[in-house]
Design a protein around this motif. Sequence first.
Motif, PDB file in Angstrom:
ATOM      1  N   ARG A  74       0.830  -1.208   0.000  1.00 36.86           N
ATOM      2  CA  ARG A  74       0.000   0.000   0.000  1.00 36.86           C
ATOM      3  C   ARG A  74       0.866   1.259   0.000  1.00 36.86           C
ATOM      4  O   ARG A  74       0.575   2.225  -0.706  1.00 36.86           O
ATOM      5  N   ARG A  76       3.972   1.535  -1.138  1.00 33.98           N
ATOM      6  CA  ARG A  76       4.591   1.663  -2.469  1.00 33.98           C
ATOM      7  C   ARG A  76       3.591   2.211  -3.485  1.00 33.98           C
ATOM      8  O   ARG A  76       3.927   3.082  -4.287  1.00 33.98           O
ATOM      9  N   GLU A  77       2.358   1.713  -3.453  1.00 31.90           N
ATOM     10  CA  GLU A  77       1.314   2.196  -4.369  1.00 31.90           C
ATOM     11  C   GLU A  77       1.052   3.685  -4.186  1.00 31.90           C
ATOM     12  O   GLU A  77       0.696   4.382  -5.139  1.00 31.90           O
TER      13      GLU A  77
END
Length: 115
Positions: A74, A76-77
């Motif tokens: 999450r 990284r996103e």
Amino acid sequence: MRVVPIRYTDDVAAMTRFYRALGLEPGPVSRPGAWAELPAESGMLAVHQAPAEDVGRCELAFESTEPLEDVAARLREAGFAPGPVLDENFGHSLRVRDPDGVWVQINLNDRDLYT
């Protein structure tokens, strides 16, 4: 997730007595006494033994109930770069810098490793 500030000290026992006097409850303590947990109504204070250069420092941490790999994905996103998930003596952790560059720690505790 629960908020878990980590207070670094050179005297875990004295710091634990202080925060218990403020009204926090006693919680798990490491076998060698290098850290203690003091549960609070909506989180927990962790008190950790530290070298002289870290005494007095406080770090923001969170206790997760979901796999840290999911939290890392999450992050990284959302454009953040978490470090690796590490196997610790209390469970698993990962660290990530917030937008101001301050480290934040996220832990997934394994209570079977506690005293």
